[in-house]
Scaffold this active site. Sequence first.
Site, short mmCIF file in Angstrom:
data_model
loop_
_atom_site.label_atom_id
_atom_site.label_comp_id
_atom_site.label_asym_id
_atom_site.label_seq_id
_atom_site.Cartn_x
_atom_site.Cartn_y
_atom_site.Cartn_z
N ARG A 110 -9.68 0.14 6.60
CA ARG A 110 -9.88 -1.13 5.51
C ARG A 110 -11.04 -0.70 4.98
O ARG A 110 -12.12 -1.10 5.94
CB ARG A 110 -9.51 -2.40 6.39
CG ARG A 110 -9.68 -3.51 5.43
CD ARG A 110 -9.37 -4.97 6.10
NE ARG A 110 -9.71 -6.05 5.57
CZ ARG A 110 -9.08 -6.84 4.78
NH1 ARG A 110 -7.82 -6.48 4.53
NH2 ARG A 110 -9.53 -8.00 4.15
N HIS A 137 -4.19 -2.89 -2.50
CA HIS A 137 -3.86 -3.57 -1.02
C HIS A 137 -2.21 -3.47 -0.96
O HIS A 137 -1.52 -4.31 -1.01
CB HIS A 137 -4.03 -4.88 -1.20
CG HIS A 137 -4.30 -5.59 0.03
ND1 HIS A 137 -3.75 -4.91 1.25
CD2 HIS A 137 -4.56 -7.11 0.70
CE1 HIS A 137 -3.98 -5.57 2.31
NE2 HIS A 137 -4.37 -6.87 1.91
N GLN A 140 0.09 -5.54 1.52
CA GLN A 140 0.14 -6.75 1.18
C GLN A 140 1.28 -6.82 0.22
O GLN A 140 2.18 -7.84 0.37
CB GLN A 140 -0.95 -7.41 0.35
CG GLN A 140 -0.94 -8.84 -0.30
CD GLN A 140 -0.94 -9.58 1.20
OE1 GLN A 140 -1.46 -9.65 2.03
NE2 GLN A 140 0.20 -10.56 1.22
#
Length: 308
Positions: A110, A137, A140
């Site tokens: 990350r 992302h 997600q």
Amino acid sequence: MSEIRHFVDIEALSGDTLRDILDEAKARKSARGERGKAAVDDSRPMEGRLLAMVFDKPSTRTRISFDVAMRQLGGQTLVANAADMQLGRGESVADTARVLSRYVDIIMIRTHAPEILDEMIANATVPVINGLTDATHPCQLMADVMTYEEHRGTIAGKTVTWAGDGNNVADTWIQGAARFGYALRLATPEELRPATEVLARARDAGADVTVTGDLETALNDTDCVVTDTWVSMHDGDSTDRHNLLAPYQINERTMALARDDAVFMHCLPAHRGEEVTAEVIDGPRSVVWDQAENRLHAQKGILSWCLG
């Protein structure tokens, strides 16, 4: 030697592969529900496997969901913060990737810069997962699609409205439109719209994506409303951003413009009274807490796919 499976971006994988990952995530969630929250997967597919989680950027849900996912699958984890590694003292990303690959079976990173992720992938000899960059992302979005489909059935053919900043999560929803078959409307101020190249790649791949400055038009008859915080850790002047984004708040009035059965999503952390009011995020149309839980199950699907 078989090809290494990296989970980099939604647009880098086929729709069929993404569906396989979600099917695995759904199956793992169902099995966990039968055994209870603390259960380890009976098949222990990750036993003897080690996940390294590299953080160049703080995290709550990414860190905990990957940690718990790997443990429930029978594996182990270690956390490596960039500030605590030689990576934070001048060692190259390439050398870090080479060394970590000798110690662990899979890496999740990350970080801020997409270039750091790219360099990690280019030099690692184990799978690498994009846990978030300033560009995208993807983990997600997998949880988001899973959540929508739990509540309303397939997302293909539905309309999703993104309200607010055209940020990394918005860019990932753009990529997902071509892979999952939903129409995407982005209501953003002109100054914060997604990059033209991101939109162009998605449209070239068949995505139905429109961009507007008119939130009310974008919300009309939509099936899913998504927003995100107005100010992230790397953003600049918060006052200017708040002024630009104030007209894009999701509240009871604007949420009422969506379909009666539309759901509300937010990837968290949320700032009640800014991008969304408490009445919406804590209300009956919100599926935010299911989203947060499904990060855990989506990570299981991703880990399982990466490690075969």
